[in-house]
Write a protein that holds these residues in place. Structure first.
Motif, PDB file in Angstrom:
ATOM      1  N   TRP A 152      -6.178  -6.615  19.041  1.00  0.00           N
ATOM      2  CA  TRP A 152      -7.179  -7.544  19.585  1.00  0.00           C
ATOM      3  C   TRP A 152      -6.753  -8.993  19.350  1.00  0.00           C
ATOM      4  CZ3 TRP A 152     -10.724  -6.579  22.988  1.00  0.00           C
ATOM      5  CH2 TRP A 152     -11.440  -5.376  22.992  1.00  0.00           C
ATOM      6  N   GLU A 153      -6.186  -9.238  18.145  1.00  0.00           N
ATOM      7  CA  GLU A 153      -5.895 -10.624  17.759  1.00  0.00           C
ATOM      8  C   GLU A 153      -4.885 -11.290  18.688  1.00  0.00           C
ATOM      9  OE1 GLU A 153      -4.992  -9.859  13.648  1.00  0.00           O
ATOM     10  OE2 GLU A 153      -7.057 -10.264  13.016  1.00  0.00           O
ATOM     11  N   ARG A 154      -4.075 -10.492  19.392  1.00  0.00           N
ATOM     12  CA  ARG A 154      -3.095 -11.091  20.300  1.00  0.00           C
ATOM     13  C   ARG A 154      -3.369 -10.750  21.763  1.00  0.00           C
ATOM     14  NH1 ARG A 154       0.324  -7.749  17.038  1.00  0.00           N
ATOM     15  NH2 ARG A 154       0.970  -6.551  18.842  1.00  0.00           N
ATOM     16  N   LEU A 155      -4.457 -10.030  22.038  1.00  0.00           N
ATOM     17  CA  LEU A 155      -4.609  -9.404  23.348  1.00  0.00           C
ATOM     18  C   LEU A 155      -4.684 -10.417  24.489  1.00  0.00           C
ATOM     19  CD1 LEU A 155      -4.780  -6.552  24.507  1.00  0.00           C
ATOM     20  CD2 LEU A 155      -7.264  -6.749  24.462  1.00  0.00           C
ATOM     21  N   SER A 156      -5.409 -11.513  24.288  1.00  0.00           N
ATOM     22  CA  SER A 156      -5.543 -12.489  25.368  1.00  0.00           C
ATOM     23  C   SER A 156      -4.179 -13.044  25.779  1.00  0.00           C
ATOM     24  CB  SER A 156      -6.458 -13.640  24.942  1.00  0.00           C
ATOM     25  OG  SER A 156      -7.781 -13.177  24.802  1.00  0.00           O
ATOM     26  N   GLN A 157      -3.311 -13.318  24.787  1.00  0.00           N
ATOM     27  CA  GLN A 157      -1.978 -13.839  25.090  1.00  0.00           C
ATOM     28  C   GLN A 157      -1.113 -12.774  25.761  1.00  0.00           C
ATOM     29  OE1 GLN A 157      -3.508 -14.322  22.031  1.00  0.00           O
ATOM     30  NE2 GLN A 157      -4.072 -16.399  22.604  1.00  0.00           N
ATOM     31  N   VAL A 158      -1.201 -11.535  25.241  1.00  0.00           N
ATOM     32  CA  VAL A 158      -0.359 -10.456  25.776  1.00  0.00           C
ATOM     33  C   VAL A 158      -0.718 -10.179  27.232  1.00  0.00           C
ATOM     34  CG1 VAL A 158       0.097  -7.976  25.576  1.00  0.00           C
ATOM     35  CG2 VAL A 158       0.106  -9.407  23.536  1.00  0.00           C
ATOM     36  N   LEU A 159      -2.006 -10.182  27.533  1.00  0.00           N
ATOM     37  CA  LEU A 159      -2.450  -9.842  28.892  1.00  0.00           C
ATOM     38  C   LEU A 159      -2.513 -11.052  29.805  1.00  0.00           C
ATOM     39  CD1 LEU A 159      -5.393  -7.340  28.191  1.00  0.00           C
ATOM     40  CD2 LEU A 159      -3.018  -6.804  28.704  1.00  0.00           C
ATOM     41  N   ASN A 160      -2.340 -12.263  29.266  1.00  0.00           N
ATOM     42  CA  ASN A 160      -2.579 -13.497  30.022  1.00  0.00           C
ATOM     43  C   ASN A 160      -3.971 -13.456  30.651  1.00  0.00           C
ATOM     44  OD1 ASN A 160      -1.783 -14.940  33.121  1.00  0.00           O
ATOM     45  ND2 ASN A 160      -1.867 -16.103  31.235  1.00  0.00           N
ATOM     46  N   TYR A 161      -4.926 -13.037  29.844  1.00  0.00           N
ATOM     47  CA  TYR A 161      -6.299 -12.899  30.336  1.00  0.00           C
ATOM     48  C   TYR A 161      -7.229 -13.131  29.156  1.00  0.00           C
ATOM     49  CZ  TYR A 161      -9.721 -11.307  33.733  1.00  0.00           C
ATOM     50  OH  TYR A 161     -10.749 -11.256  34.641  1.00  0.00           O
ATOM     51  N   ASN A 162      -8.155 -14.050  29.300  1.00  0.00           N
ATOM     52  CA  ASN A 162      -9.009 -14.404  28.176  1.00  0.00           C
ATOM     53  C   ASN A 162     -10.073 -13.328  27.955  1.00  0.00           C
ATOM     54  OD1 ASN A 162     -10.427 -15.603  26.178  1.00  0.00           O
ATOM     55  ND2 ASN A 162     -11.088 -17.394  27.368  1.00  0.00           N
ATOM     56  N   VAL A 163      -9.885 -12.518  26.928  1.00  0.00           N
ATOM     57  CA  VAL A 163     -10.891 -11.492  26.626  1.00  0.00           C
ATOM     58  C   VAL A 163     -11.950 -12.029  25.649  1.00  0.00           C
ATOM     59  CG1 VAL A 163      -9.310  -9.592  27.079  1.00  0.00           C
ATOM     60  CG2 VAL A 163      -9.563 -10.430  24.744  1.00  0.00           C
ATOM     61  N   MET A 164     -11.873 -13.324  25.351  1.00  0.00           N
ATOM     62  CA  MET A 164     -12.891 -13.996  24.536  1.00  0.00           C
ATOM     63  C   MET A 164     -13.109 -13.296  23.199  1.00  0.00           C
ATOM     64  SD  MET A 164     -15.703 -15.103  27.361  1.00  0.00           S
ATOM     65  CE  MET A 164     -15.218 -15.784  28.933  1.00  0.00           C
ATOM     66  N   PHE A 165     -12.005 -12.862  22.596  1.00  0.00           N
ATOM     67  CA  PHE A 165     -12.092 -12.240  21.273  1.00  0.00           C
ATOM     68  C   PHE A 165     -12.480 -13.313  20.265  1.00  0.00           C
ATOM     69  CE2 PHE A 165      -9.714 -10.557  17.432  1.00  0.00           C
ATOM     70  CZ  PHE A 165     -10.724  -9.683  17.085  1.00  0.00           C
ATOM     71  N   SER A 166     -13.551 -13.089  19.560  1.00  0.00           N
ATOM     72  CA  SER A 166     -14.095 -14.079  18.637  1.00  0.00           C
ATOM     73  C   SER A 166     -14.324 -13.417  17.287  1.00  0.00           C
ATOM     74  CB  SER A 166     -15.406 -14.627  19.218  1.00  0.00           C
ATOM     75  OG  SER A 166     -16.198 -15.182  18.197  1.00  0.00           O
TER      76      SER A 166
END
Lengths: 416, 97
Positions: free
Chosen positions: A100-114
């Motif tokens: 989760w901690e890297r998912l937005s960068q890996v997917l190039n998609y903001n999953v808004m992990f907070s």
């Protein structure tokens, strides 16, 4: 794939937001693939993404009965944590948190992990003992978790009513790395990234049968959009897993229950974290839109209706109003149900099955969202190599026969 | 909330009842004689039917008795309720939605 960046956003902004393309194609199903994933939720789409990106299986398809993001991935309360008691569970769920901690960068998609912190309240002496046991077990396993006094809990979440309350707050367990993510962005992000690697995402395509050859191995599926052949099939169908697996003659230790959630009218940011109370059964967080997202319990009986009894949600709201009296005047905007597949030990099954070529990822019960990246990652490994990843090796179907339960159900009165 | 027709007491709200899981799951008469798989099937495997499901309920806050029911798990409509020991009614008429 059209990459997202600040520059791209600025450029489109200056040209009236025209020129954005669709996030994924809608190809007609091919006659044959190297592998099929049944179920286009987070776990299925994620598995397809990791099959393509890490195992170089790109001639694959995800079959979804409805639309992407319309199932349990878009129906949960988006809570992410990994403070499970047993070694096997802690390893699996913490694998997910690290992804989760890297998912937005890996997917190039903001999953808004907070990572706003998940605080679980203790209301009884038994709660306090169980949670402290969890804190110690987690820390031994390298999972962050800490015990808070009532004063510290109140400081972490100032809205919390620790005074005039039927079940007083005796303390809390806090996982600071826990938090929330935007659930449908997770499905969309995986779908977009998988599609970019060549994965066909086929919506409105319901599997109606599983074809097997003379030796018993799978050779494809019957769907509402025709027959599709594939030597490997991974099923990630959540509450409908029993229905799909019966098509291959496999009966599972699963029962499907409606689980409900609801959101309030949107308000300004007031709620800084996630609070869960297992004893009086409620959990709550605030979405970035401002709605309070509230989770209720499962109904008592098995069902596929995607709705539950009103007394279940009103019970959760009574608990919320007791814990956070300032929310008493908020109105609820929507409530809904999803069908969750529950195993006897409340741990998932991510495994090969007795049918060669057929793999299953199920039994996540009421808490599958938090595990999405980890679950998808090890499921892809299992499908690609026909053997479990070390992290999901204990989560077999045979553990029920062999008495090797991973009994999170008995570990605590924990909402799963 | 469901309205459940207890065969002994009549229709009562769901809150008076406790769900008892799938009905007609027979415990092996000689547990020592069955295989580990058969014992696991008895303990854990369930039909999880999408459609008409035979299940047990207990009227805990009423007569206290167990009984069986046929319920459509796609609509939650009860087709029939019947006493323990009786076979499930085969021709239970579908309830109009």
């Amino acid at each position: 794939m059209q990459p997202f960046s600040g520059l791209a956003l600025l450029r489109r902004g200056l040209s009236g937001q025209r020129g954005w393309t669709t996030q994924w194609r809608s190809p007609p199903p091919k006659a044959a693939y190297d592998a099929l994933i049944v179920g286009g939720g987070g776990h299925g789409l994620g598995a397809a993404y990791y099959l393509a990106s890490e195992h170089h299986l790109t001639n694959i398809a995800v079959l979804e009965k409805g639309w992407i993001g319309g199932g349990n991935t878009g129906r949960n309360t988006t809570i992410i944590r990994s403070n499970y008691l047993f070694d096997e569970s802690a390893a699996l769920y913490d694998h997910a948190v690290r992804l989760w901690e890297r998912l937005s960068q890996v997917l190039n998609y903001n999953v808004m992990f907070s990572q706003r912190g998940v605080m679980m309240l203790a209301h009884t002496v038994h709660d306090a003992q169980v949670f402290k046991r969890h804190v110690h077990a987690n820390r031994v396993n390298g999972v962050d978790n800490e015990w808070l006094t009532p004063e510290q809990a109140k400081a972490f979440c100032p809205l919390l009513n620790t005074g005039n309350i039927r079940y007083p707050v005796l303390g809390a367990a806090l996982q600071r790395r826990g938090g929330t993510a935007r659930h449908d962005a997770v499905a969309w992000g995986y779908a977009r990234a998988a599609d970019a690697l060549g994965v066909d995402i086929i919506e409105n395509c319901e599997v109606t049968g599983i074809r097997r050859n003379a030796s018993g191995a799978v050779e494809g599926v019957e769907t509402t959009r025709g027959t599709i052949r594939a030597p490997r099939i991974g099923v990630a169908a959540a509450g409908h897993t029993s229905v799909i697996m019966k098509m291959a003659g496999i009966e599972l230790p699963l029962e499907s229950y409606p689980l409900q959630a609801l959101v309030s009218e949107p308000v300004k940011p007031v709620f800084p974290c996630v609070v869960m109370s297992n004893t009086i059964h409620a959990y709550i967080s605030q979405s970035d839109k401002g709605e309070l997202v509230i989770g209720a319990g499962t109904d008592a009986y098995t069902s596929y209706t995607q709705r539950g009894g009103l007394h279940i949600t009103s019970h959760a709201l009574e608990a919320i109003c007791e814990l956070f009296p300032m929310f008493r005047r908020l109105r609820m905007l929507r409530n809904w149900g999803g069908i969750v597949d529950v195993t006897p030990d409340r741990s998932p099954i991510i495994a090969r099955t007795p049918v060669p070529g057929l793999y299953v990822n199920c039994g996540w019960g009421t808490g599958g969202f938090k595990a999405t990246p980890g679950s998808a990652h090890v499921f892809a490994w299992t499908i690609a190599r026909d053997e479990p990843h070390p992290l999901n090796a204990p989560f077999t179907l045979e553990r029920f026969r062999d008495g090797q339960l991973i009994d999170e159900a008995a570990a605590a009165a924990v909402a799963h | 909330m469901l309205l459940i027709d207890c065969p002994y007491c009549g229709e009562r709200p769901e809150l008076e009842f406790v769900y008892g899981g799938q009905a007609h799951v027979a415990r092996p008469a000689q547990p020592a004689q069955v295989s580990a798989q058969q014992w696991a099937d008895y303990l854990y495997r369930r039909d999880n039917t999408r459609g008409v499901h035979a299940e047990r309920w207990r009227h805990t806050h009423g007569c206290g008795r167990f009984f069986n029911a046929l319920r459509d798990t796609t609509t939650d409509h009860f087709r029939a309720t019947y006493k323990v020991g009786e076979p499930p009614p085969s021709a239970a008429a579908p309830v109009p939605r």
